[in-house]
Design an enzyme around this catalytic site. Structure first.
Site, PDB file in Angstrom:
ATOM      1  N   HIS A   1      27.815  42.463  29.556  1.00  0.00           N
ATOM      2  CA  HIS A   1      29.092  41.885  29.156  1.00  0.00           C
ATOM      3  C   HIS A   1      29.132  40.430  29.595  1.00  0.00           C
ATOM      4  O   HIS A   1      28.718  40.079  30.703  1.00  0.00           O
ATOM      5  CB  HIS A   1      30.267  42.641  29.757  1.00  0.00           C
ATOM      6  CG  HIS A   1      31.539  42.403  29.006  1.00  0.00           C
ATOM      7  ND1 HIS A   1      32.281  41.261  29.171  1.00  0.00           N
ATOM      8  CD2 HIS A   1      32.179  43.129  28.055  1.00  0.00           C
ATOM      9  CE1 HIS A   1      33.333  41.302  28.366  1.00  0.00           C
ATOM     10  NE2 HIS A   1      33.293  42.432  27.684  1.00  0.00           N
ATOM     11  N   HIS A   2      29.638  39.566  28.702  1.00  0.00           N
ATOM     12  CA  HIS A   2      29.611  38.125  28.963  1.00  0.00           C
ATOM     13  C   HIS A   2      30.472  37.733  30.155  1.00  0.00           C
ATOM     14  O   HIS A   2      30.293  36.654  30.738  1.00  0.00           O
ATOM     15  CB  HIS A   2      30.074  37.367  27.713  1.00  0.00           C
ATOM     16  CG  HIS A   2      29.373  36.060  27.514  1.00  0.00           C
ATOM     17  ND1 HIS A   2      29.205  35.145  28.528  1.00  0.00           N
ATOM     18  CD2 HIS A   2      28.785  35.504  26.411  1.00  0.00           C
ATOM     19  CE1 HIS A   2      28.553  34.082  28.062  1.00  0.00           C
ATOM     20  NE2 HIS A   2      28.284  34.281  26.786  1.00  0.00           N
ATOM     21  N   SER A   3      31.419  38.570  30.536  1.00  0.00           N
ATOM     22  CA  SER A   3      32.272  38.238  31.676  1.00  0.00           C
ATOM     23  C   SER A   3      31.494  38.233  32.992  1.00  0.00           C
ATOM     24  O   SER A   3      31.955  37.679  33.989  1.00  0.00           O
ATOM     25  CB  SER A   3      33.439  39.228  31.780  1.00  0.00           C
ATOM     26  OG  SER A   3      32.963  40.556  31.930  1.00  0.00           O
TER      27      SER A   3
END
Length: 504
Positions: free
Chosen positions: A147-149
């Site tokens: 996930h990019h977070s």
């Protein structure tokens, strides 16, 4: 000790193990803007799952983000450290007959299917899928989904390199290319230097104002023209198809050195040239799109066709491999991790040039101008103010609008200068991409040793033949290389002719 005191201590210890999620990290999990990084990693040998997991436990799992879950309480989002069950993150699916008959297609289908599956927020937001399938350029492939977070793409790639070791020196970290942007010393007298400084300030203010205006206009009304590769308003995006090609990095460096530009300039020029070739074919096959057709010409592109790319990067200084290795050893972030993103809009002229080097010159001119603009920092400040005033949904909607009103995204990342072992196995290539945002096309360029990996993420319905787009990029690179070589020959002949005219 009183029960209330023990509860208070337990609560304090739990809070120490938590860290607030950055506003950008929260935005990347907003509805209709849920960003995932998909990385295909090819290996020169079959993968031994037990060894792979053991090496991950010794490196990657020491990174706090990869051993934390995302928790929400009272409208607040935090990262909470947790014990990681590696078997719930590393998967080894069974390989059926389809993988044997068409291994490249099997890997592409598998990676594509991951772009549709949401991640389980009850555990850390990352997965590895080991595919022991022999493809055209690897003995086995691992598909990484993150996930990019958890971090920006450059930092995550750097983290991957920090988990790797040199082939010929297993105790040493790999070496990344040095930044090739030396400061140029001043020339001329004091008056000339002052004049140059004043002129530079004027250009910075002017270009910043122009780019700020373009950014606001994009948020309000300015949209790219509709083309066969753009997912316009109302177009429902389908799952992404991830394809890649591997070319020689030496070819890119040949062009770079001959034209006195950067590798990034070369790849922007190649992208412009390759996309022009691809769209020309698309308009030829679909003439009702409105192009003015000249039957005696092979150019089917509409006149004055211009589109834009979004380039997203982190304003936080990316940690070095050594910093990341030390961070994982201490298992502390020390403030060097997190997303503080900025968006730059890059114009691309779509046309067929007689001289292929025109694409490189145009790319250099564009990037030289963008380097003087401070609009991306202004946009970041606006996003922060919007978040503090209206909450996370507002900047997420703004960012989504910028993506929707432009055509594609572009990224270029440097990798190790030599091949490495990653998680105990010899890495052959690394091909990153992104999904989960309202664009139908994304270009990633990843250098690794003497290779450059061209990686494309494309909407399966709008761009049904992304392999052709890869071929057009490679064909354009070859044309530009040949033009550079021919120009060098002409210079040599001219020099020889001039020398012959000098009286002896």
């Amino acid at each position: 000790m009183k029960i209330s005191d023990s509860k208070s201590m337990a609560k304090e210890e739990e809070e120490e193990e938590e860290e607030p999620v950055s506003p950008t990290g929260r935005m990347m999990q907003a509805p209709k803007f849920n960003l995932f990084i998909i990385i295909l990693m090819g290996y020169n040998t079959k993968i031994e799952p037990s060894l792979y997991k053991k090496c991950m436990q010794q490196t990657l799992l020491k990174h706090p983000r990869f051993s934390s879950t995302l928790v929400a309480s009272g409208g607040r989002f935090r990262w909470r450290r947790t014990a990681v069950d590696i078997d719930s993150h590393v998967f080894v699916p069974e390989v059926g007959p389809a993988a044997v008959e068409s291994p490249d297609e099997f890997v592409a289908d598998y990676a594509s299917s991951l772009s549709e599956i949401p991640m389980d927020t009850a555990k850390p937001l990352w997965e590895f899928h080991i595919l022991n399938v022999k493809t055209s350029d690897a003995e086995a492939v691992v598909v990484m989904k993150i996930h990019h977070s958890l971090g920006d793409g450059v930092s995550l790639i750097a983290l991957t390199h920090a988990c790797s070791r040199k082939i010929h020196d297993p105790d040493s970290l790999p070496v990344l290319p040095a930044s090739n942007n030396p400061r140029k010393g001043g020339s001329g007298g004091a008056a000339m230097r002052l004049l140059k400084a004043v002129w530079t300030v004027v250009l910075i203010l002017f270009y910043t104002l122009v780019d700020m205006t373009a950014f606001v206009a994009t948020l309000l009304f300015l949209r790219d023209v509709q083309t066969p590769v753009r997912a316009g308003r109302g177009v429902k995006l389908c799952r992404k198809r991830f394809v890649h090609r591997i070319v020689s990095l030496d070819d890119v460096k040949l062009i770079k050195n001959a034209m006195n530009v950067s590798v990034n300039d070369v790849m922007i020029g190649v992208t412009e040239a390759g996309l022009s070739r691809y769209l020309n074919t698309a308009y030829e096959e679909n003439r009702e799109n409105g192009a003015e057709i000249n039957e005696k010409s092979s150019n089917f592109l509409p006149r004055n066709l211009g589109i834009r790319s979004t380039v997203v990067f982190n304003l936080r200084s990316s940690p070095t491999i050594e910093d990341l290795a030390e961070m994982m050893e201490k298992e502390e972030l020390n403030g060097m991790w997190g997303n503080i993103i900025a968006i730059v809009l890059i114009p691309f002229g779509i046309d067929l040039q007689v001289d292929p080097l025109t694409y490189i010159r145009r790319a250099k001119s564009t990037m030289d101008r963008k380097k003087l603009s401070l609009a991306h920092k202004w946009a970041c400040v606006v996003m922060k103010l919007t978040t503090s005033m209206f909450g996370i949904k507002a900047p997420a909607r703004m960012t989504r609008t910028v993506f929707r009103n432009t055509t594609f995204s572009f990224s270029n990342v440097m990798g190790p200068t030599e091949e490495v072992y990653l998680f105990g196995h010899h890495l052959s290539y690394i091909a990153p991409s992104v999904c989960g945002f309202p664009q139908s096309l994304i270009f990633h360029y990843q250098s690794y040793a003497d290779k450059l990996i061209i990686s494309i993420g494309a909407d399966e319905k709008l761009i049904p033949n992304p392999y052709q787009l890869c071929d057009d990029l490679i064909g354009s690179l070859q044309n530009i290389k040949e033009a550079v070589i021919e120009r060098g020959r002409e210079k040599e002949k001219k020099n020889e002719s001039n020398l012959a005219k000098i009286p002896k």
